[in-house]
Write an enzyme that holds these catalytic residues in place. Structure first.
Site, PDB file in Angstrom:
ATOM      1  N   THR A  61     -18.707  -4.139  16.033  1.00 26.13           N
ATOM      2  CA  THR A  61     -17.924  -3.472  14.995  1.00 26.13           C
ATOM      3  C   THR A  61     -17.270  -2.223  15.565  1.00 26.13           C
ATOM      4  OG1 THR A  61     -17.989  -2.712  12.704  1.00 26.13           O
ATOM      5  CG2 THR A  61     -19.959  -2.282  14.000  1.00 26.13           C
ATOM      6  N   LYS A  65     -14.383  -2.837  19.550  1.00 33.16           N
ATOM      7  CA  LYS A  65     -13.919  -4.226  19.608  1.00 33.16           C
ATOM      8  C   LYS A  65     -13.005  -4.476  20.814  1.00 33.16           C
ATOM      9  CE  LYS A  65     -14.408  -4.959  14.682  1.00 33.16           C
ATOM     10  NZ  LYS A  65     -13.816  -5.372  13.417  1.00 33.16           N
ATOM     11  N   GLU A  77      -8.438 -18.135  21.046  1.00 36.03           N
ATOM     12  CA  GLU A  77      -7.007 -17.889  20.886  1.00 36.03           C
ATOM     13  C   GLU A  77      -6.746 -16.646  20.019  1.00 36.03           C
ATOM     14  OE1 GLU A  77      -4.843 -21.209  19.299  1.00 36.03           O
ATOM     15  OE2 GLU A  77      -2.993 -20.028  19.231  1.00 36.03           O
ATOM     16  N   ASP A 101     -12.644 -11.785  12.330  1.00 35.01           N
ATOM     17  CA  ASP A 101     -12.168 -10.860  11.285  1.00 35.01           C
ATOM     18  C   ASP A 101     -11.010 -11.450  10.483  1.00 35.01           C
ATOM     19  OD1 ASP A 101     -13.930  -8.766  11.728  1.00 35.01           O
ATOM     20  OD2 ASP A 101     -12.667  -7.850  13.253  1.00 35.01           O
ATOM     21  N   LYS A 154       3.337   3.042  16.646  1.00 36.07           N
ATOM     22  CA  LYS A 154       2.245   2.071  16.743  1.00 36.07           C
ATOM     23  C   LYS A 154       2.579   0.795  15.965  1.00 36.07           C
ATOM     24  CE  LYS A 154      -2.168   3.795  16.513  1.00 36.07           C
ATOM     25  NZ  LYS A 154      -3.072   4.894  16.094  1.00 36.07           N
ATOM     26  N   GLY A 237     -13.479  -4.698   0.896  1.00 31.47           N
ATOM     27  CA  GLY A 237     -13.673  -5.598   2.038  1.00 31.47           C
ATOM     28  C   GLY A 237     -15.078  -6.164   2.223  1.00 31.47           C
TER      29      GLY A 237
HETATM   30  P1  ATR Z   1      -9.467   1.033  13.108  1.00 26.18           P
HETATM   31  O1  ATR Z   1     -10.127   0.393  14.265  1.00 26.18           O
HETATM   32  O2  ATR Z   1     -10.342   1.289  11.910  1.00 26.18           O
HETATM   33  O3  ATR Z   1      -8.190   0.360  12.747  1.00 26.18           O
HETATM   34  P2  ATR Z   1      -7.955   3.002  14.482  1.00 26.18           P
HETATM   35  O4  ATR Z   1      -7.628   2.033  15.561  1.00 26.18           O
HETATM   36  O5  ATR Z   1      -8.312   4.406  14.838  1.00 26.18           O
HETATM   37  O6  ATR Z   1      -9.157   2.516  13.608  1.00 26.18           O
HETATM   38  O7  ATR Z   1      -6.725   3.008  13.456  1.00 26.18           O
HETATM   39  C1  ATR Z   1      -6.758   3.751  12.280  1.00 26.18           C
HETATM   40  C2  ATR Z   1      -5.486   3.485  11.486  1.00 26.18           C
HETATM   41  O8  ATR Z   1      -5.581   4.222  10.260  1.00 26.18           O
HETATM   42  C3  ATR Z   1      -4.235   3.951  12.186  1.00 26.18           C
HETATM   43  O9  ATR Z   1      -3.188   3.099  11.835  1.00 26.18           O
HETATM   44  C4  ATR Z   1      -4.045   5.361  11.595  1.00 26.18           C
HETATM   45  O10 ATR Z   1      -2.718   5.830  11.599  1.00 26.18           O
HETATM   46  P3  ATR Z   1      -2.106   6.530  12.899  1.00 26.18           P
HETATM   47  O11 ATR Z   1      -1.698   5.422  13.808  1.00 26.18           O
HETATM   48  O12 ATR Z   1      -0.984   7.330  12.396  1.00 26.18           O
HETATM   49  O13 ATR Z   1      -3.223   7.373  13.488  1.00 26.18           O
HETATM   50  C5  ATR Z   1      -4.449   5.091  10.173  1.00 26.18           C
HETATM   51  N1  ATR Z   1      -4.832   6.333   9.484  1.00 26.18           N
HETATM   52  C6  ATR Z   1      -5.900   7.117   9.728  1.00 26.18           C
HETATM   53  N2  ATR Z   1      -5.933   8.149   8.873  1.00 26.18           N
HETATM   54  C7  ATR Z   1      -4.840   8.034   8.047  1.00 26.18           C
HETATM   55  C8  ATR Z   1      -4.298   8.772   6.953  1.00 26.18           C
HETATM   56  N3  ATR Z   1      -4.894   9.868   6.508  1.00 26.18           N
HETATM   57  N4  ATR Z   1      -3.173   8.311   6.365  1.00 26.18           N
HETATM   58  C9  ATR Z   1      -2.567   7.193   6.815  1.00 26.18           C
HETATM   59  N5  ATR Z   1      -3.007   6.453   7.846  1.00 26.18           N
HETATM   60  C10 ATR Z   1      -4.140   6.861   8.449  1.00 26.18           C
END
Ligand code: ATR
Length: 268
Positions: A61, A65, A77, A101, A154, A237
């Site tokens: 988790t 990952k 795949e 997932d 991203k 979820g």
């Molecule tokens: P995970 O593995 O849970 O997806 P991650 O790879 O760190 O964790 O990605 C977190 C996602 O949540 C990202 O898309 C992040 O946006 P950024 O790319 O701008 O960092 C998004 N995220 C985190 N906090 C946020 C917030 N307060 N508002 C909007 N998006 C948020």
């Protein structure tokens, strides 16, 4: 006894041991299934150790990952497409990596009456969780899959990656009157981090069905907001967690456990 574990950080409150123990009872298989704290820094040492101790499989988790993906020698795949592994299987001296997932999410969405085919779907977030579910979402041929992310590049990178084969994936910054959203999926970590989420205006105007990948004892902050802004049907979820676990269990034991009634039993 067959040994399994879920690894990640933080891992204390993981429901996976409880879920797998219910599956094992149904399958009449004796297993041990622990929750073990592993982070990005000690991933290789810890997982090598578990492999040497005879563990047959690991669920992986957040936030490791991607490390699991790099560790796997043979990838499914979906794992290759999403560069994410949530299920490691140690078999015949090889390390197999799968991700359940995306398909776990599809099973839960279908159980809850979401129809992805020909729908306009908005996916919020472009991190690891988004990456792990995009190939499965696209496989259902939605009319559009709009990606929205606080950090534009991203989301743009993910769109560029899939665009050639799936033209329906698009970057979205603002909603306009031509877009009527049917389904919103939240994959951001904003709720878990206790932060306010950045969202485009009018996202919930068309009363979309909403699915938050996060889950909690009470309604998630995202789902509360969705309801306040117009959505009537919102889900968290927990169902996805159960379905992805069932698919992992099936990979390891070649037994498809029933997922019925488990959500009620284990909801924290
Ligand atoms: P995970 O593995 O849970 O997806 P991650 O790879 O760190 O964790 O990605 C977190 C996602 O949540 C990202 O898309 C992040 O946006 P950024 O790319 O701008 O960092 C998004 N995220 C985190 N906090 C946020 C917030 N307060 N508002 C909007 N998006 C948020």
């Amino acid at each position: 006894m067959n040994k399994y574990a879920v690894i990640g950080s933080p891992i204390d409150h993981s429901l996976s041991p409880q879920i797998h123990s219910i599956f094992a009872q149904e399958a009449d298989i004796e297993i041990s299934y622990e929750a073990i704290e592993v982070n990005k820094e000690n991933f290789k040492i810890k997982v090598d150790e578990l492999l040497n101790k005879g563990y047959l499989g690991l669920n992986v988790t957040l936030p490791i990952k991607e490390e699991a993906f790099n560790y796997a020698e043979v990838k499914s795949e979906n794992a290759s497409l999403s560069e994410s592994v949530n299920t490691l299987s140690f078999l015949d001296s090889s390390i197999y990596g799968h991700t359940t997932d995306g398909d776990g999410l599809l099973s839960d969405l279908s159980e809850k009456g979401f129809v992805l085919e020909s729908s306009s779907v908005v996916l919020l977030g472009a991190g690891g969780s988004a990456k792990s579910i995009i190939p499965s979402l696209l496989s259902k041929k939605p009319k559009n899959l709009f990606l929205i992310n606080r950090t534009r590049e991203k989301a743009e990178n993910l769109v560029n990656r899939y665009k050639t084969h799936f033209p329906q994936i698009e970057l979205l910054e603002e909603l306009n009157s031509e877009i009527s959203v049917d389904i919103v999926i939240n994959s951001t970590s904003a709720g878990t981090l206790g932060e306010d989420i950045f969202l485009p205006e009018n996202l919930f105007n068309s009363k979309p069905k909403v699915y938050d990948l996060a889950y909690s004892k009470s309604e998630t902050p995202f789902n509360l907001r969705a309801k306040k802004e117009g959505s009537r049907e919102v889900y968290d979820g927990l169902g996805m967690l159960i379905h992805q676990a069932a698919l992992s269990f099936e990979i390891w034991n070649r037994f498809k456990p029933s997922t019925k009634g488990i959500e009620k039993k284990i909801r924290p």
